[in-house]
Motif scaffolding. Structure first.
Motif, PDB file in Angstrom:
ATOM      1  N   ILE A   1       1.715   4.695  -6.547  1.00 52.88           N
ATOM      2  CA  ILE A   1       0.680   3.892  -6.375  1.00 52.88           C
ATOM      3  C   ILE A   1       0.722   2.759  -7.174  1.00 52.88           C
ATOM      4  CG2 ILE A   1      -0.804   6.167  -6.157  1.00 52.88           C
ATOM      5  CD1 ILE A   1      -1.227   5.861  -9.663  1.00 52.88           C
ATOM      6  N   ILE A   2       0.116   1.202  -7.119  1.00 54.63           N
ATOM      7  CA  ILE A   2       0.237   0.636  -7.674  1.00 54.63           C
ATOM      8  C   ILE A   2      -1.163   0.288  -8.709  1.00 54.63           C
ATOM      9  CG2 ILE A   2       0.601  -1.904  -7.422  1.00 54.63           C
ATOM     10  CD1 ILE A   2       1.127  -1.576  -4.316  1.00 54.63           C
ATOM     11  N   GLU A   3       0.229  -0.276 -10.052  1.00 57.50           N
ATOM     12  CA  GLU A   3      -1.149  -0.287 -11.186  1.00 57.50           C
ATOM     13  C   GLU A   3      -1.398  -1.826 -11.341  1.00 57.50           C
ATOM     14  OE1 GLU A   3      -1.800   1.618 -15.333  1.00 57.50           O
ATOM     15  OE2 GLU A   3      -0.167   0.583 -15.016  1.00 57.50           O
ATOM     16  N   LEU A   4      -2.800  -2.841 -10.997  1.00 60.86           N
ATOM     17  CA  LEU A   4      -2.837  -3.982 -12.017  1.00 60.86           C
ATOM     18  C   LEU A   4      -3.393  -4.212 -13.333  1.00 60.86           C
ATOM     19  CD1 LEU A   4      -3.636  -5.878  -8.665  1.00 60.86           C
ATOM     20  CD2 LEU A   4      -0.852  -5.249  -9.206  1.00 60.86           C
ATOM     21  N   VAL A   5      -3.054  -4.964 -14.351  1.00 61.64           N
ATOM     22  CA  VAL A   5      -3.678  -4.925 -15.834  1.00 61.64           C
ATOM     23  C   VAL A   5      -3.592  -6.240 -15.708  1.00 61.64           C
ATOM     24  CG1 VAL A   5      -3.443  -4.458 -18.187  1.00 61.64           C
ATOM     25  CG2 VAL A   5      -2.024  -2.080 -16.178  1.00 61.64           C
TER      26      VAL A   5
ATOM     27  N   LEU B   1      -6.078  -0.343  -9.855  1.00 65.03           N
ATOM     28  CA  LEU B   1      -5.596   1.538  -9.557  1.00 65.03           C
ATOM     29  C   LEU B   1      -5.420   1.110  -7.883  1.00 65.03           C
ATOM     30  CD1 LEU B   1      -6.448   4.067 -12.173  1.00 65.03           C
ATOM     31  CD2 LEU B   1      -4.138   2.613 -11.098  1.00 65.03           C
ATOM     32  N   HIS B   2      -4.078   0.592  -6.521  1.00 66.69           N
ATOM     33  CA  HIS B   2      -4.290   1.310  -6.089  1.00 66.69           C
ATOM     34  C   HIS B   2      -3.894   1.989  -4.991  1.00 66.69           C
ATOM     35  CE1 HIS B   2      -4.603  -0.493  -1.418  1.00 66.69           C
ATOM     36  NE2 HIS B   2      -3.197  -0.339  -1.563  1.00 66.69           N
ATOM     37  N   MET B   3      -4.620   3.227  -4.776  1.00 70.11           N
ATOM     38  CA  MET B   3      -4.652   4.835  -4.115  1.00 70.11           C
ATOM     39  C   MET B   3      -3.292   4.919  -3.205  1.00 70.11           C
ATOM     40  SD  MET B   3      -5.112   6.308  -7.343  1.00 70.11           S
ATOM     41  CE  MET B   3      -5.797   8.140  -7.205  1.00 70.11           C
ATOM     42  N   ALA B   4      -3.960   3.863  -2.349  1.00 70.26           N
ATOM     43  CA  ALA B   4      -2.940   3.373  -1.053  1.00 70.26           C
ATOM     44  C   ALA B   4      -3.887   5.093  -0.471  1.00 70.26           C
ATOM     45  CB  ALA B   4      -1.364   3.703  -1.492  1.00 70.26           C
ATOM     46  N   ASP B   5      -2.366   5.716   0.171  1.00 73.15           N
ATOM     47  CA  ASP B   5      -2.651   7.153   0.559  1.00 73.15           C
ATOM     48  C   ASP B   5      -2.807   8.538  -0.210  1.00 73.15           C
ATOM     49  OD1 ASP B   5      -3.058   5.546   2.875  1.00 73.15           O
ATOM     50  OD2 ASP B   5      -1.525   6.531   4.945  1.00 73.15           O
ATOM     51  N   LEU B   6      -2.743   8.278  -0.808  1.00 71.89           N
ATOM     52  CA  LEU B   6      -3.494   9.230  -1.629  1.00 71.89           C
ATOM     53  C   LEU B   6      -5.186   9.415  -1.423  1.00 71.89           C
ATOM     54  CD1 LEU B   6      -1.701   9.883  -5.339  1.00 71.89           C
ATOM     55  CD2 LEU B   6      -1.410  10.986  -3.338  1.00 71.89           C
ATOM     56  N   MET B   7      -5.594   8.114  -1.283  1.00 68.49           N
ATOM     57  CA  MET B   7      -7.067   7.681  -1.077  1.00 68.49           C
ATOM     58  C   MET B   7      -7.259   6.926  -0.718  1.00 68.49           C
ATOM     59  SD  MET B   7     -10.106   7.881  -4.722  1.00 68.49           S
ATOM     60  CE  MET B   7      -9.475   6.063  -5.089  1.00 68.49           C
TER      61      MET B   7
ATOM     62  N   TRP C   1     -10.840  -0.665 -11.382  1.00 72.54           N
ATOM     63  CA  TRP C   1     -11.008  -1.104  -9.853  1.00 72.54           C
ATOM     64  C   TRP C   1     -10.359  -0.489  -8.939  1.00 72.54           C
ATOM     65  CZ3 TRP C   1     -15.148  -3.584  -7.315  1.00 72.54           C
ATOM     66  CH2 TRP C   1     -15.417  -4.865  -7.696  1.00 72.54           C
ATOM     67  N   PHE C   2     -10.900   0.519  -7.909  1.00 71.40           N
ATOM     68  CA  PHE C   2     -10.265   1.250  -7.177  1.00 71.40           C
ATOM     69  C   PHE C   2     -10.028   0.751  -5.238  1.00 71.40           C
ATOM     70  CE2 PHE C   2     -10.943   4.420 -10.013  1.00 71.40           C
ATOM     71  CZ  PHE C   2     -10.156   5.703  -9.626  1.00 71.40           C
ATOM     72  N   THR C   3      -8.711   0.069  -5.426  1.00 72.26           N
ATOM     73  CA  THR C   3      -8.321  -0.773  -4.039  1.00 72.26           C
ATOM     74  C   THR C   3      -8.102   0.345  -2.585  1.00 72.26           C
ATOM     75  OG1 THR C   3      -6.418  -1.442  -4.932  1.00 72.26           O
ATOM     76  CG2 THR C   3      -8.537  -3.275  -4.987  1.00 72.26           C
ATOM     77  N   PHE C   4      -8.763  -0.183  -1.526  1.00 73.01           N
ATOM     78  CA  PHE C   4      -8.505   0.318  -0.459  1.00 73.01           C
ATOM     79  C   PHE C   4      -8.024  -0.464   0.498  1.00 73.01           C
ATOM     80  CE2 PHE C   4     -12.072   1.962  -1.866  1.00 73.01           C
ATOM     81  CZ  PHE C   4     -11.962   3.036  -2.141  1.00 73.01           C
ATOM     82  N   TYR C   5      -6.282   0.299   1.215  1.00 75.35           N
ATOM     83  CA  TYR C   5      -5.570  -0.098   2.960  1.00 75.35           C
ATOM     84  C   TYR C   5      -6.437  -0.216   3.717  1.00 75.35           C
ATOM     85  CZ  TYR C   5      -1.493  -1.204   5.464  1.00 75.35           C
ATOM     86  OH  TYR C   5      -0.917  -1.463   6.795  1.00 75.35           O
ATOM     87  N   HIS C   6      -7.175   1.023   4.215  1.00 76.16           N
ATOM     88  CA  HIS C   6      -7.355   1.397   5.147  1.00 76.16           C
ATOM     89  C   HIS C   6      -9.307   1.583   5.064  1.00 76.16           C
ATOM     90  CE1 HIS C   6      -4.002   3.219   6.854  1.00 76.16           C
ATOM     91  NE2 HIS C   6      -3.574   3.894   5.622  1.00 76.16           N
ATOM     92  N   ASP C   7     -10.067   1.967   4.475  1.00 75.30           N
ATOM     93  CA  ASP C   7     -11.238   1.544   4.340  1.00 75.30           C
ATOM     94  C   ASP C   7     -11.625   0.607   5.381  1.00 75.30           C
ATOM     95  OD1 ASP C   7     -13.928   2.314   3.645  1.00 75.30           O
ATOM     96  OD2 ASP C   7     -13.629   3.119   1.769  1.00 75.30           O
TER      97      ASP C   7
END
Length: 282
Positions: free
Chosen positions: A199-203, A210-216, A254-260
């Motif tokens: 995953i990727i964390e930006l601060v 948080l970019h949770m990728a394919d966990l979410m 923020w939670f961001t999505f690649y697939h949504d």
């Protein structure tokens, strides 16, 4: 192209193509009567899944999060099986933003499944080989993921394809456990969806993303037990979701999505209700 400001940075979603995959596979053991209330499904029991990379612009760097499904990489049979109705137009989107693929400084690969990695290279007819689409970028991925990409097992070889690592090997920068690439940009190995998934964390100051990728992969996958049948290690996915979603909500992330196909980003409040959102333009 949808975009959000994040501190002094900007995130823009690029068109990486679209797939339509079986809803049952995407929600695992969760009954359709439950998940279909949260995410639309067609008559073939497929759900729309974008494959849209995020361009992160920090002012100093142009950084891409995952790479889309590319162009001309899939056979007609694969396009039918994966419900691909549209391929990538990332180069066109970058041009609209005044950029070219040569201007990308880093690519952050959460994992290397075909729907995330096909867009990293292209076929060069003159050289008769695959070449990098982002020749000036360092490509960051967990060492576990990179090793499996090169040496897939009997299950994973269906998504780790040899053509997708050709032409990019010299650009790969593998990491162990976690790595800080720039101040406020961290990749964290989680496993779960794949053994090497990250995953990727930006601060930025008090702001967190948080970019949770394919966990979410979509907002509808927010319940910790709602994991994919595609996950190699579902219990690891559950533990990672429990930890990071809870922490993200506590930090107003923020939670961001690649697939949504509906939302680009959301925030949840303590009651797990959406308190802020960026919707995808249809």
């Amino acid at each position: 192209m949808e975009a959000i400001s994040f501190g002094q940075w900007k995130l823009t979603w690029l068109n990486g193509g679209v797939t339509h995959l079986d809803g049952g596979a995407m929600f695992g053991v969760v009954p359709k009567a439950l998940w279909s209330r949260k995410y639309p499904v067609n008559e073939q029991n497929q759900i729309e899944l974008r494959t849209d990379p995020i361009l992160l612009q920090t002012g100093d760097k142009n950084i891409l999060i995952d790479a889309g499904i590319g162009n001309g990489k899939l056979s007609d049979k694969q396009k039918r099986n994966f419900g691909v109705l549209e391929e990538s137009s990332i180069e066109k989107d970058l041009e609209t933003l005044g950029l070219a693929t040569e201007d990308i400084d880093m690519v952050l690969m959460t994992h290397l499944h075909f729907d995330h990695v096909c867009g990293l290279n292209r076929w060069d007819a003159e050289k008769e080989e695959y070449v990098s689409l982002y020749p000036n970028a360092s490509i960051h991925v967990s060492s576990i993921e990179w090793e499996e990409m090169k040496n897939p097992n009997i299950r994973s070889r269906n998504t780790y394809w040899e053509m997708n690592w050709q032409g990019i090997e010299e650009q790969i920068r593998p990491f162990e456990k976690e790595v800080t690439l720039e101040q406020g940009i961290k990749m964290i190995h989680t496993g779960g969806h794949s053994d090497g998934h990250s995953i990727i964390e930006l601060v930025q100051g008090n702001e967190v993303l948080l970019h949770m990728a394919d966990l979410m992969p979509t907002h509808a996958h927010s319940p910790s037990l709602w994991v994919l049948a595609y996950d190699d290690y579902p219990m690891t996915s559950i533990y990672a979701k429990e930890k990071w979603i809870k922490e993200g909500i506590a930090r107003n992330a923020w939670f961001t999505f690649y697939h949504d196909a509906i939302y680009r980003a959301v925030k949840w409040n303590k009651d797990f209700e959406i308190s802020d959102k960026v919707e995808r333009e249809k």
